[in-house]
Design an enzyme around this catalytic site. Structure first.
Site, PDB file in Angstrom:
ATOM      1  N   ALA A  35       0.856  -1.204   0.000  1.00  0.00           N
ATOM      2  CA  ALA A  35       0.000   0.000   0.000  1.00  0.00           C
ATOM      3  C   ALA A  35       0.883   1.242   0.000  1.00  0.00           C
ATOM      4  O   ALA A  35       2.108   1.148   0.138  1.00  0.00           O
ATOM      5  CB  ALA A  35      -0.890  -0.006   1.244  1.00  0.00           C
TER       6      ALA A  35
ATOM      7  N   PHE B  67       3.181   4.407   0.227  1.00  0.00           N
ATOM      8  CA  PHE B  67       4.510   4.720  -0.303  1.00  0.00           C
ATOM      9  C   PHE B  67       5.164   3.479  -0.912  1.00  0.00           C
ATOM     10  O   PHE B  67       5.774   3.538  -1.978  1.00  0.00           O
ATOM     11  CB  PHE B  67       5.449   5.228   0.810  1.00  0.00           C
ATOM     12  CG  PHE B  67       5.062   6.536   1.438  1.00  0.00           C
ATOM     13  CD1 PHE B  67       4.100   7.372   0.873  1.00  0.00           C
ATOM     14  CD2 PHE B  67       5.684   6.956   2.614  1.00  0.00           C
ATOM     15  CE1 PHE B  67       3.751   8.579   1.469  1.00  0.00           C
ATOM     16  CE2 PHE B  67       5.348   8.166   3.219  1.00  0.00           C
ATOM     17  CZ  PHE B  67       4.386   8.972   2.655  1.00  0.00           C
TER      18      PHE B  67
ATOM     19  N   ASP C 137       5.610 -10.591   8.699  1.00  0.00           N
ATOM     20  CA  ASP C 137       5.362  -9.479   9.627  1.00  0.00           C
ATOM     21  C   ASP C 137       6.723  -9.016  10.139  1.00  0.00           C
ATOM     22  O   ASP C 137       7.456  -9.806  10.757  1.00  0.00           O
ATOM     23  CB  ASP C 137       4.477 -10.006  10.773  1.00  0.00           C
ATOM     24  CG  ASP C 137       4.027  -8.897  11.710  1.00  0.00           C
ATOM     25  OD1 ASP C 137       4.792  -7.930  11.911  1.00  0.00           O
ATOM     26  OD2 ASP C 137       2.913  -9.002  12.246  1.00  0.00           O
TER      27      ASP C 137
ATOM     28  N   TYR D  23       4.213   7.634  18.499  1.00  0.00           N
ATOM     29  CA  TYR D  23       4.556   7.610  17.068  1.00  0.00           C
ATOM     30  C   TYR D  23       5.773   8.504  16.828  1.00  0.00           C
ATOM     31  O   TYR D  23       6.717   8.101  16.126  1.00  0.00           O
ATOM     32  CB  TYR D  23       3.368   8.061  16.204  1.00  0.00           C
ATOM     33  CG  TYR D  23       3.715   8.078  14.721  1.00  0.00           C
ATOM     34  CD1 TYR D  23       3.985   6.892  14.034  1.00  0.00           C
ATOM     35  CD2 TYR D  23       3.797   9.279  14.012  1.00  0.00           C
ATOM     36  CE1 TYR D  23       4.320   6.900  12.689  1.00  0.00           C
ATOM     37  CE2 TYR D  23       4.132   9.294  12.665  1.00  0.00           C
ATOM     38  CZ  TYR D  23       4.399   8.105  12.010  1.00  0.00           C
ATOM     39  OH  TYR D  23       4.742   8.117  10.679  1.00  0.00           O
TER      40      TYR D  23
ATOM     41  N   GLU E  20      -3.011   4.912   3.112  1.00  0.00           N
ATOM     42  CA  GLU E  20      -3.857   4.242   4.116  1.00  0.00           C
ATOM     43  C   GLU E  20      -3.427   4.618   5.541  1.00  0.00           C
ATOM     44  O   GLU E  20      -4.029   4.169   6.524  1.00  0.00           O
ATOM     45  CB  GLU E  20      -3.775   2.717   3.930  1.00  0.00           C
ATOM     46  CG  GLU E  20      -4.410   2.260   2.629  1.00  0.00           C
ATOM     47  CD  GLU E  20      -4.299   0.754   2.396  1.00  0.00           C
ATOM     48  OE1 GLU E  20      -3.923   0.010   3.315  1.00  0.00           O
ATOM     49  OE2 GLU E  20      -4.582   0.339   1.260  1.00  0.00           O
TER      50      GLU E  20
HETATM   51  P1  NDP Z   1       0.186   2.703   4.455  1.00  0.00           P
HETATM   52  O1  NDP Z   1      -0.674   2.339   5.617  1.00  0.00           O
HETATM   53  O2  NDP Z   1      -0.470   3.094   3.187  1.00  0.00           O
HETATM   54  O3  NDP Z   1       1.240   1.520   4.171  1.00  0.00           O
HETATM   55  C1  NDP Z   1       1.945   0.914   5.220  1.00  0.00           C
HETATM   56  C2  NDP Z   1       2.676  -0.315   4.717  1.00  0.00           C
HETATM   57  O4  NDP Z   1       3.419  -0.873   5.817  1.00  0.00           O
HETATM   58  C3  NDP Z   1       1.746  -1.379   4.201  1.00  0.00           C
HETATM   59  O5  NDP Z   1       2.265  -1.940   3.032  1.00  0.00           O
HETATM   60  C4  NDP Z   1       1.724  -2.415   5.312  1.00  0.00           C
HETATM   61  O6  NDP Z   1       1.586  -3.718   4.755  1.00  0.00           O
HETATM   62  C5  NDP Z   1       3.139  -2.261   5.878  1.00  0.00           C
HETATM   63  N1  NDP Z   1       3.190  -2.759   7.256  1.00  0.00           N
HETATM   64  C6  NDP Z   1       2.594  -2.217   8.347  1.00  0.00           C
HETATM   65  N2  NDP Z   1       2.818  -3.004   9.417  1.00  0.00           N
HETATM   66  C7  NDP Z   1       3.571  -4.048   8.994  1.00  0.00           C
HETATM   67  C8  NDP Z   1       4.105  -5.195   9.627  1.00  0.00           C
HETATM   68  N3  NDP Z   1       3.924  -5.428  10.933  1.00  0.00           N
HETATM   69  N4  NDP Z   1       4.826  -6.072   8.887  1.00  0.00           N
HETATM   70  C9  NDP Z   1       5.024  -5.859   7.581  1.00  0.00           C
HETATM   71  N5  NDP Z   1       4.540  -4.796   6.910  1.00  0.00           N
HETATM   72  C10 NDP Z   1       3.816  -3.904   7.616  1.00  0.00           C
HETATM   73  O7  NDP Z   1       1.110   3.899   5.004  1.00  0.00           O
HETATM   74  P2  NDP Z   1       2.227   4.804   4.261  1.00  0.00           P
HETATM   75  O8  NDP Z   1       2.560   4.275   2.948  1.00  0.00           O
HETATM   76  O9  NDP Z   1       1.789   6.198   4.396  1.00  0.00           O
HETATM   77  O10 NDP Z   1       3.420   4.591   5.288  1.00  0.00           O
HETATM   78  C11 NDP Z   1       4.678   4.052   4.903  1.00  0.00           C
HETATM   79  C12 NDP Z   1       5.730   4.597   5.846  1.00  0.00           C
HETATM   80  O11 NDP Z   1       5.791   6.007   5.713  1.00  0.00           O
HETATM   81  C13 NDP Z   1       5.489   4.337   7.317  1.00  0.00           C
HETATM   82  O12 NDP Z   1       6.731   4.050   7.933  1.00  0.00           O
HETATM   83  C14 NDP Z   1       4.932   5.665   7.834  1.00  0.00           C
HETATM   84  O13 NDP Z   1       5.193   5.836   9.207  1.00  0.00           O
HETATM   85  C15 NDP Z   1       5.727   6.626   6.996  1.00  0.00           C
HETATM   86  N6  NDP Z   1       5.186   7.955   6.827  1.00  0.00           N
HETATM   87  C16 NDP Z   1       3.915   8.177   6.334  1.00  0.00           C
HETATM   88  C17 NDP Z   1       3.453   9.459   6.154  1.00  0.00           C
HETATM   89  C18 NDP Z   1       2.085   9.764   5.664  1.00  0.00           C
HETATM   90  O14 NDP Z   1       1.597  10.899   5.902  1.00  0.00           O
HETATM   91  N7  NDP Z   1       1.435   8.871   4.950  1.00  0.00           N
HETATM   92  C19 NDP Z   1       4.322  10.625   6.409  1.00  0.00           C
HETATM   93  C20 NDP Z   1       5.619  10.289   6.942  1.00  0.00           C
HETATM   94  C21 NDP Z   1       6.021   9.008   7.110  1.00  0.00           C
HETATM   95  P3  NDP Z   1       0.637  -4.866   5.343  1.00  0.00           P
HETATM   96  O15 NDP Z   1      -0.482  -4.205   6.070  1.00  0.00           O
HETATM   97  O16 NDP Z   1       0.218  -5.634   4.123  1.00  0.00           O
HETATM   98  O17 NDP Z   1       1.540  -5.661   6.228  1.00  0.00           O
HETATM   99  C1  8X3 Z   2       3.214  10.869   9.216  1.00  0.00           C
HETATM  100  C2  8X3 Z   2       3.088  12.347   9.184  1.00  0.00           C
HETATM  101  O1  8X3 Z   2       2.312  14.397  10.541  1.00  0.00           O
HETATM  102  O2  8X3 Z   2       0.984  12.370  10.729  1.00  0.00           O
HETATM  103  O3  8X3 Z   2       4.449  10.460   9.704  1.00  0.00           O
HETATM  104  O4  8X3 Z   2       3.134  12.531  11.780  1.00  0.00           O
HETATM  105  S1  8X3 Z   2       2.360  12.913  10.649  1.00  0.00           S
END
Ligand code: NDP
Ligand code: 8X3
Length: 253
Positions: A12, A14, A60, A153, A189
């Site tokens: 999902a 990024f 996981d 977080y 997501e």
């Molecule tokens: P999504 O929820 O869209 O995607 C998260 C991904 O992480 C999924 O593919 C999920 O896969 C995987 N994941 C979560 N938990 C596990 C686990 N226990 N084991 C393996 N895979 C896991 O979120 P984003 O794409 O937004 O987030 C990606 C990264 O970017 C994260 O580290 C988030 O903290 C960071 N981030 C996001 C921001 C935002 O605003 N969106 C901003 C800054 C940072 P599955 O569920 O299939 O295991």
């Molecule tokens: C995700 C961005 O602002 O929700 O890391 O912390 S914020």
């Protein structure tokens, strides 16, 4: 021969967008996440569009035995990993520390911090052996400033910031680049997971401004791999134009 990138959390947001951009640039991919069906769909889609091979590994990142089983047995074809993208992560809950849920805290620390370390521990020795590679850790603006209700977080992303700096220092002289990408808000997501499936609350997080897209981040992740061999971007904080940092967002409504 195609280079190889390993992307965690590729089902999902990024991670999926990063897979698409690296596929377009002829990387063979190891894509990982817990949702095996989504991994298979992405493999089918990207292999049909590009001349690349994709290996799907469903595990996981919180489970050390699963991580080891999945990554320690990589065949010769797959173990020469050029780029490791530690992206899997989540926020779970948004509340004052006194109201925090310990299950949420465990989830964030185990995924964002320990999971990143488990995967890195399996892959770094392979890179050290080859004297090359790049590790890209996905941090956050939450790893730069702590905001109200963000407590654990933010702590987990400050840990990613510190671990990235530590990796960069300890891997000096090995030929391995280490980069943190620290995004601000992007619509994926992420907020749905943060608000435990409450889509209305998730949507409201982006009220009045335009957040980044997953593809915005994916393009920058690819960009940091395209520098000359003697250059390394150590840290990239990236937000939409409407966001200055964790606190300041220009909301029109
Ligand atoms: P999504 O929820 O869209 O995607 C998260 C991904 O992480 C999924 O593919 C999920 O896969 C995987 N994941 C979560 N938990 C596990 C686990 N226990 N084991 C393996 N895979 C896991 O979120 P984003 O794409 O937004 O987030 C990606 C990264 O970017 C994260 O580290 C988030 O903290 C960071 N981030 C996001 C921001 C935002 O605003 N969106 C901003 C800054 C940072 P599955 O569920 O299939 O295991
Ligand atoms: C995700 C961005 O602002 O929700 O890391 O912390 S914020």
């Amino acid at each position: 021969m195609n280079k190889v990138a390993l992307i965690t959390g590729a089902t999902a947001g990024f991670g999926k967008a990063i897979a698409e951009v690296f596929a377009k640039n002829n990387y063979n991919l190891i894509i990982t996440g817990r949702r095996a069906e989504r991994l298979s769909e992405i493999k089918l889609d990207l292999e049909s569009k590009h001349s690349i091979d994709i290996l799907t590994l469903s595990f996981d990142v919180r489970n050390l035995e699963e991580v080891k089983r999945s990554l320690e047995g990589l065949t010769d074809e797959w173990k020469n990993i050029d780029v490791l993208i530690n992206n899997a992560g989540l926020a779970s809950g948004l509340s004052h520390i006194q109201d925090g849920d310990i299950e949420d805290w465990d989830k964030m620390i185990d995924t964002n911090v320990k999971g990143l370390l488990y995967v890195s521990k399996a892959i770094i020795p392979l890179m050290v052996q080859r004297k090359k590679g790049q590790i890209i850790n996905i941090g956050s603006t939450a790893g730069k400033e702590v905001y109200e209700n963000g407590n654990v977080y933010c702590a987990s992303k400050h840990a990613v910031d510190a671990i990235t700096k530590g990796m960069r220092i300890d891997l000096l002289g090995t030929g391995i680049k280490v980069t943190q990408i620290a995004p601000g808000a992007a619509e994926t997501e992420f907020s749905i997971v943060r608000f435990h499936g409450d889509e209305a609350k998730a949507k409201a997080a982006y009220n009045g401004y335009e957040p980044m897209t997953a593809n915005d981040i994916a393009e920058q992740v690819y960009y940091v791999t395209t520098l000359p061999p003697n250059l390394c971007i150590n840290d990239m904080v990236i937000t939409s134009l409407s966001q200055a940092n964790s606190f300041y967002i220009d909301r029109k409504s």
